[in-house]
Design an enzyme around this catalytic site. Structure first.
Site, PDB file in Angstrom:
ATOM      1  N   GLY A 126     -26.903   2.676 -28.450  1.00 18.58           N
ATOM      2  CA  GLY A 126     -28.336   3.547 -29.124  1.00 18.58           C
ATOM      3  C   GLY A 126     -29.318   3.713 -28.396  1.00 18.58           C
ATOM      4  N   SER A 175     -26.339   8.277 -39.157  1.00 24.21           N
ATOM      5  CA  SER A 175     -26.249   9.160 -38.084  1.00 24.21           C
ATOM      6  C   SER A 175     -24.716   9.867 -37.901  1.00 24.21           C
ATOM      7  CB  SER A 175     -26.416   8.356 -36.694  1.00 24.21           C
ATOM      8  OG  SER A 175     -25.505   7.212 -36.615  1.00 24.21           O
ATOM      9  N   ALA A 206     -25.677  11.529 -28.708  1.00 19.03           N
ATOM     10  CA  ALA A 206     -25.833  12.954 -29.567  1.00 19.03           C
ATOM     11  C   ALA A 206     -27.217  13.061 -30.159  1.00 19.03           C
ATOM     12  CB  ALA A 206     -24.661  12.872 -30.508  1.00 19.03           C
ATOM     13  N   GLU A 238     -22.534   4.026 -24.465  1.00 21.57           N
ATOM     14  CA  GLU A 238     -22.655   4.757 -25.954  1.00 21.57           C
ATOM     15  C   GLU A 238     -23.526   4.097 -26.676  1.00 21.57           C
ATOM     16  OE1 GLU A 238     -19.531   6.886 -28.679  1.00 21.57           O
ATOM     17  OE2 GLU A 238     -18.761   6.009 -26.948  1.00 21.57           O
ATOM     18  N   GLU A 278       1.561   3.825   1.885  1.00 18.96           N
ATOM     19  CA  GLU A 278       2.083   4.131   3.116  1.00 18.96           C
ATOM     20  C   GLU A 278       3.617   3.180   3.266  1.00 18.96           C
ATOM     21  OE1 GLU A 278      -1.970   4.228   4.619  1.00 18.96           O
ATOM     22  OE2 GLU A 278      -0.920   3.355   2.773  1.00 18.96           O
ATOM     23  N   HIS A 304       0.975  -1.139   0.154  1.00 22.76           N
ATOM     24  CA  HIS A 304      -0.033   0.099  -0.092  1.00 22.76           C
ATOM     25  C   HIS A 304       0.795   1.225  -0.083  1.00 22.76           C
ATOM     26  CE1 HIS A 304      -3.970  -2.133   1.575  1.00 22.76           C
ATOM     27  NE2 HIS A 304      -3.405  -2.523   0.635  1.00 22.76           N
ATOM     28  N   LEU A 355     -30.301   0.623 -25.730  1.00 21.57           N
ATOM     29  CA  LEU A 355     -29.881   0.520 -24.507  1.00 21.57           C
ATOM     30  C   LEU A 355     -29.760   1.470 -23.534  1.00 21.57           C
ATOM     31  CD1 LEU A 355     -27.593  -1.578 -23.112  1.00 21.57           C
ATOM     32  CD2 LEU A 355     -25.622  -0.582 -24.167  1.00 21.57           C
ATOM     33  N   ALA A 356     -29.541   2.640 -23.865  1.00 20.43           N
ATOM     34  CA  ALA A 356     -29.653   3.838 -23.260  1.00 20.43           C
ATOM     35  C   ALA A 356     -30.772   3.880 -22.465  1.00 20.43           C
ATOM     36  CB  ALA A 356     -29.547   5.161 -24.049  1.00 20.43           C
ATOM     37  N   CYS A 391      -5.208   1.730   6.576  1.00 22.55           N
ATOM     38  CA  CYS A 391      -6.139   0.417   6.692  1.00 22.55           C
ATOM     39  C   CYS A 391      -5.734  -0.265   7.943  1.00 22.55           C
ATOM     40  CB  CYS A 391      -6.227  -0.656   5.258  1.00 22.55           C
ATOM     41  SG  CYS A 391      -4.537  -1.217   5.199  1.00 22.55           S
TER      42      CYS A 391
END
Length: 338
Positions: free
Chosen positions: A270, A171, A157, A268, A56, A54, A273-274, A80
């Site tokens: 279409g 597009s 977009a 990203e 430290e 880690h 999915l969005a 930790c």
């Protein structure tokens, strides 16, 4: 033990820079700086990934044993207090004889937290500094700890009349070069990028981050959602990070991605999915590029997201507006906190 405010603040800023050198993944990015009692930098370190020392301990390894005694450790995350692949950093600091520890933000883990209390109980002076800045370094990791899944950004977009494509499906390109360059920077800033199989079949995207002047820009891992087969000659199969397929259970797939170290996902694909991410309440951030053009027709940017009446509309909080050439960037967060 009183600290040196100026030296400690400078050291904390340096520790944040060091933290970014470490990889993103299951573990947080952490940086550390060791100061002498008079404020000189004795050693620096950062966490290089799961199973490595880690921050430290990495910083202490740069010192001679006598230098560590009475020193101040500046660290971006609370040391930790548990044994995993490595031992507890709180114990390492005590064994080294460090007299003061300054950290930015608390460790949220049930098992790993408590390092500050352990140090104080042993007589070490402990202080907090720059909490908000420290949390910003590991904001996505902290999000995963709270929710169990990556932070999700949904991007699209559109024309001013809310279309993602012309009536025939074409597009490229609605937006101008400045907006498209911004998209590539956004891709590089995320651990993974998601599209649906429909996008792969229709557009054959590379899903790489291509940034002028930065051939070594970090690349997001492609994740293809859906059940249709990906063609053997698809561009995504040649991605430098390979690709991953995912099913229709979005939440389950997100938990799996988080378990594999993905802290942020850039959606990203279409409209299908969005809309699925929005309908499921799994979109945390929206990045929308508005082009000053009109397309008309049926190709709207979103499908059904579960809104039946005006009372069910999804209110957003706009966090950023920026002109990108002829286009307008709108960034927003969803009203609901996940």
């Amino acid at each position: 033990m009183a600290g040196n405010p100026v030296a400690e603040r400078d050291a904390m800023a340096r520790a944040r820079e060091l933290a970014h050198r470490g990889p993103r993944g299951v573990n947080p990015q952490v940086g550390a700086v060791i100061l002498s009692p008079d404020g000189r930098v004795l050693g620096e370190g950062w966490h290089r990934g799961a199973g490595t020392p880690h921050a430290e301990v990495d910083a202490l390894s740069r010192l001679r044993p006598e230098e560590a005694r009475g020193a101040t450790a500046i660290v971006t995350l609370e040391p930790c207090n548990h044994t995993g692949r490595t031992g507890p950093c709180a114990e390492a600091l005590l064994e080294a004889g460090v007299a003061r520890v300054v950290y930015a933000c608390d460790d949220p883990g049930d098992a790993s937290s408590g390092g500050a209390a352990r140090l104080q109980a042993a007589g070490v002076a402990v202080a907090r500094l720059d909490e908000a800045e420290g949390e910003a370094v590991i904001a996505d990791w902290l999000f995963v700890q709270r929710t169990g899944r990556p932070r999700v950004t949904v991007k699209w977009a559109q024309s001013l009349d809310g279309r993602a494509a012309a009536a025939d499906g074409s597009s490229q390109w609605i937006t101008g070069p400045q907006a498209r360059a911004h998209v590539h920077r956004e891709r590089s800033a995320h651990d993974a990028i998601a599209v649906g199989t429909g996008t792969v079949l229709a557009d054959d995207p590379k899903l790489t981050a291509r940034i002028d002047g930065d051939a070594d820009a970090p690349q997001p891992m492609p994740v293809v959602f859906g059940t249709r087969a990906i063609p053997v000659d698809a561009a995504v199969r040649r991605h430098p990070r390979g690709h991953r397929t995912a099913g229709h259970d979005l939440e389950r797939e997100l938990f799996g991605l988080a378990a594999d170290g993905v802290q942020s996902l850039y959606v990203e694909g279409g409209p299908t999915l969005a809309s699925a991410f929005l309908a499921a309440g799994l979109a945390d951030r929206l990045t929308i590029y508005l082009a000053p053009t009109l397309l008309g027709g049926p190709r709207t940017v979103l499908d059904d997201i579960g809104v039946r009446t005006i009372d069910e509309q999804r209110r957003l909080t706009v966090t950023r507006l920026e002109q990108l050439g002829p286009d307008l960037l709108v960034e927003a967060t969803t009203e609901e906190v996940h």
